[in-house]
Design an enzyme around this catalytic site. Sequence first.
Site, PDB file in Angstrom:
ATOM      1  CD  GLU A 163      -5.564  -4.833  34.908  1.00 29.21           C
ATOM      2  OE1 GLU A 163      -6.517  -4.500  34.165  1.00 29.21           O
ATOM      3  OE2 GLU A 163      -5.587  -5.855  35.617  1.00 29.21           O
ATOM      4  CE  LYS A 211      -7.191  -7.674  38.327  1.00 33.67           C
ATOM      5  NZ  LYS A 211      -7.185  -7.688  36.844  1.00 33.67           N
ATOM      6  CB  CYS A 233      -8.768  -4.155  36.330  1.00 34.70           C
ATOM      7  SG  CYS A 233      -9.711  -4.140  34.773  1.00 34.70           S
TER       8      CYS A 233
END
Length: 266
Positions: free
Chosen positions: A40, A111, A146
């Site tokens: 990431e 995300k 994440c």
Amino acid sequence: MRASLIQIAVEEGESVENRRVRVGALVREQAGADLVVLPELWTTGAFAYELFGTEAEPLEGPTYEAMAKAASDAGVWLHAGSIPERDPEGPLYNTSLVFSPSGELAAAYRKIHRFGFDKGEAVLMGAGSELVTVRLPETVIGLATCYDLRFPELFRGLVDAGAETLVLPAGWPERRRSHWTLLAQARAVENQSFVLACGTAGTHAGVPQAGHSIVVDPWGEVLAEAGAGEEILTVEFDPARVAVTRDQFPALKDRVLGLERPRRAG
Ligand SMILES: NC(=O)CCC(=O)C(=O)O
């Protein structure tokens, strides 16, 4: 299927451009792999909040260009981790890019769960809203990033959309490394899927990174795990094991959907 997870060290002493060139060379060295995965926000560091604005790029910016070229030079599927994306019409996004072996963009994933509660990414970036899967020749990958790892419903959504291999770039801190390992295994077991989770090494913005990129099979066994430093974790796995596991232990078929909320007693 062979996958290489490139666990980059993200340190302040290295410029973004230098890291971009270095990572491109590391991707090229993976020629022969089927899939290469990066972490990431590896250009800036996931916790270098002050760089998000200055280093944000349009989707087809310098990192896109460099990674498309690296994927086609190596002839690999490349999950290029995520970039701070500047949408000309909206906020910044933490956006993952997946390239085909000919360097075409196969998918972009913004995300969905932003980290930081009332600061950091949670206030500096916008939230994505779309689940993304990509069909590779050997398997269907589902994308998450994440902090998404903490939200099982996202992964169930990916499985419902056909995912068999869950690919997660991260910038996970050392402080919560036990959660990282536990959650990667949990997501693999509950979704009877492979999990490929690629983190960063080094320290940026005062946050030591966990490293320990990990590959877990659909039975929850750890197939490979990196150490704390910069490392390329290479693993061979058989994607057909997803169907075998789901067939032999068909727990996913026993899901009960649409449960009602409990009635209040008294
Ligand atoms: N970059 C992130 O999403 C960090 C997530 C994290 O530190 C955690 O979930 O813990």
